[in-house]
Design an enzyme around this catalytic site. Structure first.
Site, PDB file in Angstrom:
ATOM      1  N   TYR A 201       0.801  -1.237   0.000  1.00 19.13           N
ATOM      2  CA  TYR A 201       0.000   0.000   0.000  1.00 19.13           C
ATOM      3  C   TYR A 201       0.832   1.285   0.000  1.00 19.13           C
ATOM      4  O   TYR A 201       0.502   2.241  -0.716  1.00 19.13           O
ATOM      5  CB  TYR A 201      -1.041  -0.022   1.134  1.00 19.13           C
ATOM      6  CG  TYR A 201      -2.262  -0.829   0.716  1.00 19.13           C
ATOM      7  CD1 TYR A 201      -3.358  -0.196   0.142  1.00 19.13           C
ATOM      8  CD2 TYR A 201      -2.279  -2.212   0.833  1.00 19.13           C
ATOM      9  CE1 TYR A 201      -4.462  -0.926  -0.292  1.00 19.13           C
ATOM     10  CE2 TYR A 201      -3.366  -2.959   0.406  1.00 19.13           C
ATOM     11  CZ  TYR A 201      -4.452  -2.307  -0.156  1.00 19.13           C
ATOM     12  OH  TYR A 201      -5.530  -3.026  -0.597  1.00 19.13           O
TER      13      TYR A 201
ATOM     14  N   GLU B 231      -8.913  -7.497   3.514  1.00 18.36           N
ATOM     15  CA  GLU B 231      -7.993  -8.497   2.927  1.00 18.36           C
ATOM     16  C   GLU B 231      -7.446  -9.437   3.998  1.00 18.36           C
ATOM     17  O   GLU B 231      -7.335 -10.645   3.772  1.00 18.36           O
ATOM     18  CB  GLU B 231      -6.879  -7.769   2.149  1.00 18.36           C
ATOM     19  CG  GLU B 231      -7.420  -7.182   0.841  1.00 18.36           C
ATOM     20  CD  GLU B 231      -6.616  -6.017   0.270  1.00 18.36           C
ATOM     21  OE1 GLU B 231      -5.450  -5.821   0.675  1.00 18.36           O
ATOM     22  OE2 GLU B 231      -7.177  -5.284  -0.566  1.00 18.36           O
TER      23      GLU B 231
HETATM   24  C1  HEM Z   1      -6.564   2.335  -1.861  1.00 19.11           C
HETATM   25  C2  HEM Z   1      -5.849   1.631  -2.703  1.00 19.11           C
HETATM   26  C3  HEM Z   1      -6.372   0.818  -3.863  1.00 19.11           C
HETATM   27  C4  HEM Z   1      -7.510   0.944  -4.598  1.00 19.11           C
HETATM   28  C5  HEM Z   1      -8.624   1.974  -4.469  1.00 19.11           C
HETATM   29  C6  HEM Z   1      -7.505  -0.122  -5.580  1.00 19.11           C
HETATM   30  C7  HEM Z   1      -8.493  -0.336  -6.509  1.00 19.11           C
HETATM   31  C8  HEM Z   1      -8.554  -1.425  -7.344  1.00 19.11           C
HETATM   32  C9  HEM Z   1      -9.646  -1.742  -8.246  1.00 19.11           C
HETATM   33  C10 HEM Z   1     -10.904  -0.888  -8.420  1.00 19.11           C
HETATM   34  C11 HEM Z   1      -9.355  -2.888  -8.873  1.00 19.11           C
HETATM   35  C12 HEM Z   1     -10.202  -3.589  -9.942  1.00 19.11           C
HETATM   36  C13 HEM Z   1     -11.084  -4.630  -9.277  1.00 19.11           C
HETATM   37  C14 HEM Z   1     -11.992  -5.307 -10.286  1.00 19.11           C
HETATM   38  O1  HEM Z   1     -12.991  -4.701 -10.647  1.00 19.11           O
HETATM   39  O2  HEM Z   1     -11.673  -6.395 -10.715  1.00 19.11           O
HETATM   40  C15 HEM Z   1      -8.069  -3.331  -8.380  1.00 19.11           C
HETATM   41  C16 HEM Z   1      -7.420  -4.463  -8.801  1.00 19.11           C
HETATM   42  C17 HEM Z   1      -6.087  -4.697  -8.562  1.00 19.11           C
HETATM   43  N1  HEM Z   1      -5.282  -3.978  -7.711  1.00 19.11           N
HETATM   44 FE1  HEM Z   1      -5.829  -2.463  -6.542  1.00 19.11          FE
HETATM   45  N2  HEM Z   1      -6.364  -0.842  -5.425  1.00 19.11           N
HETATM   46  C18 HEM Z   1      -5.645  -0.302  -4.400  1.00 19.11           C
HETATM   47  C19 HEM Z   1      -4.442  -0.749  -3.928  1.00 19.11           C
HETATM   48  C20 HEM Z   1      -3.660  -1.689  -4.553  1.00 19.11           C
HETATM   49  C21 HEM Z   1      -2.337  -2.054  -4.156  1.00 19.11           C
HETATM   50  C22 HEM Z   1      -1.596  -1.516  -2.939  1.00 19.11           C
HETATM   51  C23 HEM Z   1      -1.894  -2.973  -5.052  1.00 19.11           C
HETATM   52  C24 HEM Z   1      -0.535  -3.617  -5.051  1.00 19.11           C
HETATM   53  C25 HEM Z   1       0.440  -3.313  -5.826  1.00 19.11           C
HETATM   54  C26 HEM Z   1      -2.963  -3.206  -6.007  1.00 19.11           C
HETATM   55  C27 HEM Z   1      -2.934  -4.099  -7.057  1.00 19.11           C
HETATM   56  C28 HEM Z   1      -4.034  -4.511  -7.774  1.00 19.11           C
HETATM   57  C29 HEM Z   1      -4.026  -5.622  -8.705  1.00 19.11           C
HETATM   58  C30 HEM Z   1      -2.818  -6.485  -9.068  1.00 19.11           C
HETATM   59  C31 HEM Z   1      -5.330  -5.740  -9.181  1.00 19.11           C
HETATM   60  C32 HEM Z   1      -5.873  -6.818 -10.160  1.00 19.11           C
HETATM   61  C33 HEM Z   1      -6.283  -6.260 -11.464  1.00 19.11           C
HETATM   62  C34 HEM Z   1      -5.307  -6.364 -12.584  1.00 19.11           C
HETATM   63  O3  HEM Z   1      -4.214  -6.922 -12.416  1.00 19.11           O
HETATM   64  O4  HEM Z   1      -5.655  -5.879 -13.657  1.00 19.11           O
HETATM   65  N3  HEM Z   1      -4.018  -2.408  -5.669  1.00 19.11           N
HETATM   66  N4  HEM Z   1      -7.607  -2.423  -7.451  1.00 19.11           N
END
Ligand code: HEM
Ligand SMILES: Cc1cc2nc3c(=O)[nH]c(=O)nc-3n(C[C@H](O)[C@H](O)[C@H](O)COP(=O)(O)OP(=O)(O)OC[C@H]3O[C@@H](n4cnc5c(N)ncnc54)[C@H](O)[C@@H]3O)c2cc1C
Length: 405
Positions: free
Chosen positions: A95, A137
């Protein structure tokens, strides 16, 4: 809870996020991958290339800014995001990295409009959201570890069988390579599979719904090969799975999760609606309900192009024959001459719920919808116009979904 001044500052960015949200999130990902390239294999690079993930994050940041006075209204979508995060191994230590690049991106994209006060307000807002997500999580990680046959992180599974189900869908039967137990899961949930993608030179994760009922000696996924089309490149992972992964090979697998699953705390009717490969989670539900000899009234509605791409047609017919309360209805958009009407399919054209309302609208029924985005939007709109309460409509997007609706 953020103080009033910070909330006002965050809310004041709503118009700019509406206009420039995608620019911001594109900038953010480019920046993060340039500074922290070790994170690239964690992210679905297909979603990066198609722009799906930039869009998903932009919608999430905007929705959060809009609801900053009461962010817990976003709990259902945050639960979806938390499941997705856990499915690819996101941990609390990630994060601060994302936070650093997001705040720097706000500064770099907004330029002089990003005052120190605004950046401080967004830093506090991000910290608050990160706390909510890491809390959700941690719960999901805890449950995955405590589930019978469960684990956290990646576990090696051997492909025990590879079965062609249609011209474009192939099933992989997976058994724990350590000889341990197969995890218990809820029908409708997905696992994540990680494979090496040669064109990228890196590992890539993808989610696949479990297509068989829980309680078997294997996990089964059924994967559509995303072929190259004029305007779209071939899907990276699905082609590796179809082409390179064979019986006896090992796949890295993250535990079953997801917030789309059969609600078993009721005995009311179940209507399962899918198109194309969207039938996978529904098949798990159907197999489970029939294995349990559930007395629930079940409608299985499926749409696909024609018989060549109609996966599991014999299996669904067999299950429907076994129990009279299961009624299957199939639509072929463009049947081939060799397709047999009344055996393989019932209607020509697209599934139109309005025309079969008498068949699908039942008191207290739950509706499970899965398929391409436009298909799901159309079915959800029809269900709502036919008077179905939103709380009874459950949907799974095979892409980045949550905030887009
Ligand atoms: C407040 C912080 C964060 C928000 C608001 C956020 C938001 C999101 C959203 C909206 C999705 C798409 C979910 C879906 O509809 O399938 C997503 C997926 C994902 N997020 Fe986050 N995220 C945050 C933090 C993080 C962090 C810290 C990481 C780590 C590096 C991360 C890595 C990912 C990954 C790997 C995906 C899977 C989607 C892909 O690979 O295309 N996110 N996140
Ligand atoms: C919860 C969940 C459950 C799922 N369950 C299943 C399942 O049961 N069965 C199944 O087959 N799939 C399922 N999926 C989808 C699966 O995770 C993959 O997304 C799918 O296999 C495609 O991955 P890929 O690597 O082959 O394609 P990718 O390489 O990720 O590409 C995805 C799509 O984007 C397009 N694309 C890529 N780059 C561009 C570009 N530059 N411009 C335009 N378009 C582009 C590709 O042509 C392709 O159609 C599920 C997804 C989720 C989130």
């Amino acid at each position: 809870m953020l103080d009033q001044t910070s909330r006002d500052l965050v809310k004041a960015t709503v118009p700019v996020l509406k206009e420039h949200g995608i620019t911001l999130t594109r900038h953010f990902y480019a920046r993060m991958f340039a500074h922290n390239p070790e994170l690239k294999p964690v992210f679905n690079q297909g979603n990066q290339q198609s722009g799906g993930q930039q869009q998903a994050l932009a919608m999430a940041v905007l929705a959060y800014a809009e609801h900053i006075d009461d962010p817990m209204v976003l709990l259902p979508v945050l639960t979806l995001v938390a499941n997705k995060h856990v499915s690819v191994g996101i941990r609390a230590e990630h994060y601060p990295i994302v936070g650093r690049h997001l705040l720097a991106s706000i500064k770099e994209v907004l330029g002089t409009a990003a005052s120190d006060d605004l950046i401080a307000a967004w830093a506090a807002a991000y910290g608050q959201l990160a706390d909510v997500l890491t809390g959700l999580e941690n719960d999901i990680y805890g449950r995955a570890a405590l589930t019978e046959g469960g684990w956290t992180g990646w576990r090696a599974f051997k492909v025990s069988e590879k079965i062609v189900e249609s011209e474009e869908i192939t099933s992989f039967y997976l058994q724990p390579a350590d000889g341990g137990k197969v995890p218990v899961y809820r029908p409708g949930q997905y696992i994540t599979v990680k494979v090496f993608v040669p064109v990228l030179g890196m590992m890539q994760p993808r989610q696949y719904s479990l297509s068989a009922a829980p309680g078997n000696a294997y996990l089964r996924i059924s994967v559509k090969r995303e072929a190259q089309l004029a305007e779209k490149p071939a899907g990276m992972v699905s082609n590796v799975l179809h082409r390179d992964i064979n019986e006896g090979d090992i796949l890295e697998v993250a535990p079953p999760m997801g917030d789309y699953f059969l609600h078993e705390d009721r005995d009311t009717p179940v209507v399962l609606i899918s198109a194309g490969v969207g039938l996978t989670p529904k098949l798990s539900m159907l197999e489970h309900l029939t294995a349990r000899k559930s007395g629930r009234e079940i409608r299985f509605l499926h749409a696909c192009r024609h018989g060549g791409v109609h996966a599991f047609k014999h299996r669904v017919r067999e299950l429907a024959k076994m129990q009279p309360q299961v009624k299957s209805t199939v639509y072929y958009e463009t049947p081939r001459a060799s397709d047999q009407k009344n055996i393989d399919y019932d209607y020509t054209g697209r599934l139109d719920l309005d025309k079969i309302a008498d068949h699908v609208i039942m008191p207290q029924a739950d509706y499970y919808v899965c398929g391409p985005h436009a298909f799901m939007q159309a079915q959800v709109a029809s269900l709502k116009s036919l008077g179905v309460d939103a709380s009874r409509i459950h949907k799974e997007a095979f892409g980045s979904g949550g905030f887009a609706d």
